[in-house]
Design a protein around this motif. Sequence first.
Motif, PDB file in Angstrom:
ATOM      1  N   UNK A   1       0.846  -1.197   0.000  1.00  0.00           N
ATOM      2  CA  UNK A   1       0.000   0.000   0.000  1.00  0.00           C
ATOM      3  C   UNK A   1       0.872   1.235   0.000  1.00  0.00           C
ATOM      4  N   UNK A   2       0.299   2.336  -0.506  1.00  0.00           N
ATOM      5  CA  UNK A   2       1.046   3.597  -0.560  1.00  0.00           C
ATOM      6  C   UNK A   2       0.043   4.741  -0.521  1.00  0.00           C
ATOM      7  N   UNK A   3       0.228   5.668   0.406  1.00  0.00           N
ATOM      8  CA  UNK A   3      -0.707   6.800   0.502  1.00  0.00           C
ATOM      9  C   UNK A   3      -2.116   6.291   0.748  1.00  0.00           C
ATOM     10  N   UNK A   4      -3.053   6.724  -0.083  1.00  0.00           N
ATOM     11  CA  UNK A   4      -4.441   6.302   0.095  1.00  0.00           C
ATOM     12  C   UNK A   4      -4.763   5.037  -0.698  1.00  0.00           C
ATOM     13  N   UNK A   5      -3.743   4.388  -1.267  1.00  0.00           N
ATOM     14  CA  UNK A   5      -3.991   3.268  -2.175  1.00  0.00           C
ATOM     15  C   UNK A   5      -3.527   1.923  -1.631  1.00  0.00           C
ATOM     16  N   UNK A   6      -4.373   0.902  -1.860  1.00  0.00           N
ATOM     17  CA  UNK A   6      -4.018  -0.480  -1.555  1.00  0.00           C
ATOM     18  C   UNK A   6      -3.828  -1.206  -2.885  1.00  0.00           C
ATOM     19  N   UNK A   7      -2.862  -2.100  -2.946  1.00  0.00           N
ATOM     20  CA  UNK A   7      -2.620  -2.874  -4.166  1.00  0.00           C
ATOM     21  C   UNK A   7      -2.740  -4.358  -3.827  1.00  0.00           C
ATOM     22  N   UNK A   8      -3.626  -5.056  -4.532  1.00  0.00           N
ATOM     23  CA  UNK A   8      -3.802  -6.472  -4.181  1.00  0.00           C
ATOM     24  C   UNK A   8      -2.821  -7.347  -4.968  1.00  0.00           C
ATOM     25  N   UNK A   9      -2.838  -8.641  -4.654  1.00  0.00           N
ATOM     26  CA  UNK A   9      -1.848  -9.551  -5.251  1.00  0.00           C
ATOM     27  C   UNK A   9      -2.050  -9.746  -6.751  1.00  0.00           C
ATOM     28  N   UNK A  10      -3.229  -9.308  -7.259  1.00  0.00           N
ATOM     29  CA  UNK A  10      -3.452  -9.451  -8.701  1.00  0.00           C
ATOM     30  C   UNK A  10      -3.148  -8.154  -9.446  1.00  0.00           C
ATOM     31  N   UNK A  11      -2.630  -7.177  -8.705  1.00  0.00           N
ATOM     32  CA  UNK A  11      -2.246  -5.910  -9.348  1.00  0.00           C
ATOM     33  C   UNK A  11      -3.378  -4.907  -9.412  1.00  0.00           C
ATOM     34  N   UNK A  12      -4.540  -5.257  -8.829  1.00  0.00           N
ATOM     35  CA  UNK A  12      -5.641  -4.302  -8.830  1.00  0.00           C
ATOM     36  C   UNK A  12      -5.454  -3.309  -7.676  1.00  0.00           C
ATOM     37  N   UNK A  13      -5.807  -2.028  -7.903  1.00  0.00           N
ATOM     38  CA  UNK A  13      -5.647  -1.080  -6.807  1.00  0.00           C
ATOM     39  C   UNK A  13      -6.991  -0.559  -6.294  1.00  0.00           C
ATOM     40  N   UNK A  14      -6.981  -0.203  -5.028  1.00  0.00           N
ATOM     41  CA  UNK A  14      -8.185   0.275  -4.338  1.00  0.00           C
ATOM     42  C   UNK A  14      -7.886   1.579  -3.626  1.00  0.00           C
ATOM     43  N   UNK A  15      -8.761   2.546  -3.803  1.00  0.00           N
ATOM     44  CA  UNK A  15      -8.625   3.813  -3.077  1.00  0.00           C
ATOM     45  C   UNK A  15      -9.249   3.630  -1.688  1.00  0.00           C
ATOM     46  N   UNK A  16      -8.424   3.737  -0.654  1.00  0.00           N
ATOM     47  CA  UNK A  16      -8.864   3.450   0.717  1.00  0.00           C
ATOM     48  C   UNK A  16      -9.481   4.714   1.333  1.00  0.00           C
ATOM     49  N   UNK A  17     -10.755   4.919   1.015  1.00  0.00           N
ATOM     50  CA  UNK A  17     -11.415   6.164   1.409  1.00  0.00           C
ATOM     51  C   UNK A  17     -11.909   6.115   2.862  1.00  0.00           C
ATOM     52  N   UNK A  18     -11.729   4.959   3.523  1.00  0.00           N
ATOM     53  CA  UNK A  18     -12.138   4.835   4.930  1.00  0.00           C
ATOM     54  C   UNK A  18     -10.927   4.678   5.860  1.00  0.00           C
ATOM     55  N   UNK A  19      -9.743   5.012   5.342  1.00  0.00           N
ATOM     56  CA  UNK A  19      -8.519   4.959   6.164  1.00  0.00           C
ATOM     57  C   UNK A  19      -8.363   3.631   6.900  1.00  0.00           C
ATOM     58  N   UNK A  20      -8.700   2.521   6.215  1.00  0.00           N
ATOM     59  CA  UNK A  20      -8.571   1.210   6.859  1.00  0.00           C
ATOM     60  C   UNK A  20      -9.119   1.223   8.293  1.00  0.00           C
ATOM     61  N   UNK A  21     -10.419   1.366   8.388  1.00  0.00           N
ATOM     62  CA  UNK A  21     -11.130   1.445   9.671  1.00  0.00           C
ATOM     63  C   UNK A  21     -10.766   2.698  10.484  1.00  0.00           C
ATOM     64  N   UNK A  22     -10.623   3.817   9.762  1.00  0.00           N
ATOM     65  CA  UNK A  22     -10.490   5.155  10.341  1.00  0.00           C
ATOM     66  C   UNK A  22      -9.151   5.391  11.030  1.00  0.00           C
ATOM     67  N   UNK A  23      -8.225   4.470  10.873  1.00  0.00           N
ATOM     68  CA  UNK A  23      -6.994   4.557  11.656  1.00  0.00           C
ATOM     69  C   UNK A  23      -5.863   5.214  10.875  1.00  0.00           C
ATOM     70  N   UNK A  24      -5.825   4.946   9.566  1.00  0.00           N
ATOM     71  CA  UNK A  24      -4.696   5.394   8.758  1.00  0.00           C
ATOM     72  C   UNK A  24      -4.784   6.907   8.518  1.00  0.00           C
ATOM     73  N   UNK A  25      -4.130   7.663   9.369  1.00  0.00           N
ATOM     74  CA  UNK A  25      -4.323   9.121   9.415  1.00  0.00           C
ATOM     75  C   UNK A  25      -3.571   9.874   8.324  1.00  0.00           C
TER      76      UNK A  25
END
Length: 447
Positions: free
Chosen positions: A34-58
């Motif tokens: 993961x980097x910044x607001x983005x998560x990258x899965x094992x298949x190369x797909x990326x996700x914008x983490x708009x919920x800060x991974x359960x509000x924690x990732x400040x």
Amino acid sequence: MEKTLEERDLAFIWHPCSQMKDYETLPPIVVDHAKGAWLYDIHGKKYLDIVSSWWANLLGHCNPKINERIKAQLDSLEHVIFANFSHRPAIELAERLAAITPERIEKFHFNDNGSSAVEAALKMCFQYYHQTGKPEKTRFMCLSEGYHGETIGALSVGSMDLFAKMYQPMMMDNIHIEAPDCYRCPYGKNREACDCECFEHAEKAFAVHAKETAAMIVEPVLQGSAGMRIYPPKYLKKLRSLCDAYDVLLIFDEIATGFGRTGRMFAADLAGVSPDVMTLSKGLTGGYLPMSVTCVSQKIYDAFYADYGEGRAFLHSHTFAGNPLGCVAALAVQDILAEGHILERSAETAKWLTRALQEAVGSHPNVGEIRHIGLIHAIELVEDRAAKKPLEAKKRTGYAIYKRALSHGLLLRPLGDVLYFNPPLNITREELSEAIELTRLSMDEVL
Ligand SMILES: *Cc1c(COP(=O)(O)O)cnc(C)c1O
């Protein structure tokens, strides 16, 4: 054939807050990095983490400054017993917290997750009155829609919802006061201009139960798990006065609201009110490591300070309390917040987001309300906008939108039928634009 990582996960792992059968149609997303607001899965797909991974990732995933501090600490001290022993990172962190927390807060008790900080807070308040001549004060007051964690004590000062009801026989008998409900205000007011008419419920409860009550616990200004319900800071001012008048301790659970989430360092600052006890976790370490702090006034601390034989000590410990890696992560967070003027900048972003979201979905027939505080923005979906009629819970509309959003690369995890953004404070407008677009698209596909 060799098993996939998803299959290996499901062979052994029981995931939190999940009906595991749902994973038959939506298998776990295995994140590689993961980097910044983005998560990258094992298949190369990326996700914008708009919920800060359960509000924690400040401050974003893999923040270089936080990573650097943790790596440096790792080579000198990874963990040490915290009874009788201490270390520089904890000492520095306590000093930093003392400088930024509300005025009554003077002492810091380290724990290792949010629920454990709440448990410590409740036990401290109970013991405080036991040791100051009011042993009849054994109960707690809380707001009806609150959330304070999953352990039994924390659950029993929370909402008696679907998930808590099951455990009722195991719980303390607390006093649940009807919470403010600004979207569906029973007094026909709105949160910008009311006088907190709903505070009458608190006044009535105090008149009857204050004598037997040790403390009142609230999530200040924002009831997160209840669906990002926002209520006026004025309510807290009134609550502070009421607690003082009846000699009841006031606990602010700032686990979700702390460290800039509401636009100020703490939600308490919005109200200009100081609690007797404050709980912190989640954003404390930037969402890196499990750590929490129960912060208390000098008055409370002093009630426990005596010769050992008097039996007044607070004999409560968690193995990983005060972990040095968590402390340096928290120190790095404090440095970044201060040096980067993060709160000021996120306030600008928040203003922009409010407008952009309003433009994109504000007039959607199923959007009942868009409410916001700090960068947190919530969209309450309804069946009927005018009547504010909720969607039928059985339809799981929020969950359907969640799944659509995931397919488009957006991690938007709703609370029931309330969609929300609670992103890292340093997220960019471009990223937010993308989140808005994908939210709108996912809503249209489902509704
Ligand atoms: C998340 C949360 C908790 C519980 O913290 P955990 O670390 O999940 O135990 C308690 N109170 C509030 C307000 C929270 O948001």
